[in-house]
Motif scaffolding. Structure first.
Motif, PDB file in Angstrom:
ATOM      1  N   TYR A 132       0.869  -1.183   0.000  1.00  0.00           N
ATOM      2  CA  TYR A 132       0.000   0.000   0.000  1.00  0.00           C
ATOM      3  C   TYR A 132       0.903   1.228   0.000  1.00  0.00           C
ATOM      4  O   TYR A 132       1.702   1.417   0.934  1.00  0.00           O
ATOM      5  CB  TYR A 132      -0.908  -0.015   1.229  1.00  0.00           C
ATOM      6  CG  TYR A 132      -1.983   1.046   1.207  1.00  0.00           C
ATOM      7  CD1 TYR A 132      -2.970   1.029   0.226  1.00  0.00           C
ATOM      8  CD2 TYR A 132      -2.010   2.062   2.156  1.00  0.00           C
ATOM      9  CE1 TYR A 132      -3.971   1.993   0.190  1.00  0.00           C
ATOM     10  CE2 TYR A 132      -3.008   3.031   2.135  1.00  0.00           C
ATOM     11  CZ  TYR A 132      -3.982   2.990   1.148  1.00  0.00           C
ATOM     12  OH  TYR A 132      -4.967   3.956   1.119  1.00  0.00           O
ATOM     13  N   TYR A 182       3.729   2.559   8.349  1.00  0.00           N
ATOM     14  CA  TYR A 182       3.102   1.815   7.247  1.00  0.00           C
ATOM     15  C   TYR A 182       1.936   0.967   7.734  1.00  0.00           C
ATOM     16  O   TYR A 182       2.027   0.290   8.757  1.00  0.00           O
ATOM     17  CB  TYR A 182       4.146   0.922   6.576  1.00  0.00           C
ATOM     18  CG  TYR A 182       3.569   0.024   5.499  1.00  0.00           C
ATOM     19  CD1 TYR A 182       3.125   0.546   4.290  1.00  0.00           C
ATOM     20  CD2 TYR A 182       3.473  -1.352   5.698  1.00  0.00           C
ATOM     21  CE1 TYR A 182       2.603  -0.271   3.300  1.00  0.00           C
ATOM     22  CE2 TYR A 182       2.956  -2.182   4.718  1.00  0.00           C
ATOM     23  CZ  TYR A 182       2.516  -1.632   3.516  1.00  0.00           C
ATOM     24  OH  TYR A 182       1.992  -2.450   2.540  1.00  0.00           O
ATOM     25  N   GLN A 183       0.848   1.022   6.981  1.00  0.00           N
ATOM     26  CA  GLN A 183      -0.329   0.179   7.235  1.00  0.00           C
ATOM     27  C   GLN A 183      -0.751  -0.456   5.920  1.00  0.00           C
ATOM     28  O   GLN A 183      -0.693   0.184   4.871  1.00  0.00           O
ATOM     29  CB  GLN A 183      -1.484   1.016   7.789  1.00  0.00           C
ATOM     30  CG  GLN A 183      -1.212   1.648   9.146  1.00  0.00           C
ATOM     31  CD  GLN A 183      -1.168   0.620  10.265  1.00  0.00           C
ATOM     32  OE1 GLN A 183      -1.771  -0.447  10.171  1.00  0.00           O
ATOM     33  NE2 GLN A 183      -0.445   0.931  11.326  1.00  0.00           N
ATOM     34  N   PRO A 184      -1.189  -1.727   5.939  1.00  0.00           N
ATOM     35  CA  PRO A 184      -1.733  -2.333   4.718  1.00  0.00           C
ATOM     36  C   PRO A 184      -2.957  -1.555   4.246  1.00  0.00           C
ATOM     37  O   PRO A 184      -3.448  -0.659   4.933  1.00  0.00           O
ATOM     38  CB  PRO A 184      -2.108  -3.753   5.157  1.00  0.00           C
ATOM     39  CG  PRO A 184      -1.351  -3.988   6.413  1.00  0.00           C
ATOM     40  CD  PRO A 184      -1.208  -2.653   7.079  1.00  0.00           C
ATOM     41  N   PRO A 186      -6.540  -0.209   3.656  1.00  0.00           N
ATOM     42  CA  PRO A 186      -7.701  -0.211   4.556  1.00  0.00           C
ATOM     43  C   PRO A 186      -8.659  -1.345   4.229  1.00  0.00           C
ATOM     44  O   PRO A 186      -8.950  -1.624   3.057  1.00  0.00           O
ATOM     45  CB  PRO A 186      -8.353   1.150   4.280  1.00  0.00           C
ATOM     46  CG  PRO A 186      -7.250   2.005   3.753  1.00  0.00           C
ATOM     47  CD  PRO A 186      -6.363   1.073   2.973  1.00  0.00           C
TER      48      PRO A 186
END
Length: 300
Positions: A132, A182-184, A186
């Motif tokens: 992402y 960092y986040q995958p 949503p």
């Protein structure tokens, strides 16, 4: 005839006069450069159609908003946010936006050397084609990242890549700060579903010119086509067949823009033997034929 990735010098020269290049950039543009966004906008006055580069790209904003299409998805970032475009990924952006910040291009090899190692490339999900790309740090982390960009720009403007060691150490620190935020994507779903979807997208990226059947990718993943369809759809909201179709069209857009291949040759390059089917598929997703798309590019 396979298409080579744009090296960064070729890309920048396409959108910026050589006099501006000499003023803004120092050293080997195929390896690394950094520039203030507002300085680029003084020279680049138009949108950039579907393109790709052999380098990773990072955009960080200190003011305003910016929109970019990466692969088949569109993203908008705001002050204190970042966008990454992995090396080889297709991207485009529109004209007319007002913003400030930093734009940094770096070849993957820049992360390997005195202070880096090849394993670093696997540590950062946002540098993978399945990752992402939109990073939203908290206020404190954004301040650290902004300071790091400022230092990298200072060292680059001072001596160019003669300061590579310190540029590399600052860049690695910057990427580690981004990785903390960092986040995958949503609503990505369970770990197993995300893993399968990421592997599927990576396989599509690597095999899009030769593999167009969902069953082929399911076989490579050792799962059934039905399981792949349900999994990818639950994670991304799109079916595997749509991911495949959109990837074919994105490849075609790059070829239409970066080469002088005929429509038939482009169809063959994307693995479609029937130019008529290729044109219908392109029109389905772009609302115009490949010929109309190329004419639009020539007028821009």
């Amino acid at each position: 005839m396979p298409v080579k990735l744009y090296d960064t010098r070729a890309f920048t020269e396409k959108f910026m006069p050589s006099s501006a290049l000499r003023l803004l950039f120092k050293g080997d543009l195929t390896r690394f450069f950094i520039v203030r966004v507002e300085d680029i906008y003084r020279h680049v006055k138009h949108a950039v159609p579907a393109s790709r580069s052999a380098t990773h790209c990072c955009l960080y904003l200190t003011e305003g908003t910016a929109s970019m299409k990466i692969g088949s998805a569109a993203y908008t970032i705001r002050q204190g946010e970042m966008l990454f475009v992995p090396a080889g990924q297709i991207f485009s952006f529109r004209e007319g936006e007002v913003n400030k910040g930093y734009l940094c291009h770096f070849h993957p090899d820049v992360l390997i050397g005195k202070f880096g190692q090849s394993g670093l490339l696997q540590e950062f999900g946002f540098l993978q084609v399945w990752g992402y790309p939109h990073i939203i740090p908290d206020r404190q982390t954004a301040a650290f990242i902004s300071q790091l960009f400022g230092r990298i720009l200072f060292y680059y403007e001072e001596r160019g890549l003669k300061n590579l060691n310190i540029i590399q150490s600052c860049l690695i620190t910057l990427l580690c700060e981004a990785n903390r935020a960092y986040q995958p994507a949503p609503g990505a779903g369970s770990g197993s579903a995300v893993s399968i979807t990421n592997r599927f997208r990576a396989l599509v990226f690597s095999h899009i010119k030769t593999r167009h059947r969902v069953a082929d990718y399911a076989a490579m993943l050792n799962i059934t086509p039905n399981h792949l369809n349900k999994t990818v759809r639950s994670v991304t909201g799109k079916t595997p067949s749509r991911w495949i179709d959109e990837s074919i069209v994105m490849e075609a857009k790059v070829l239409l823009y970066q080469t002088e291949l005929s429509i038939g040759e482009i169809a063959a390059e994307t693995g479609l033997e029937d130019p008529s089917y290729f044109s219908r598929l392109f029109r389905k997703y772009e609302g115009m034929t490949p010929v109309q798309f190329r004419k639009m590019i020539e007028k821009s």
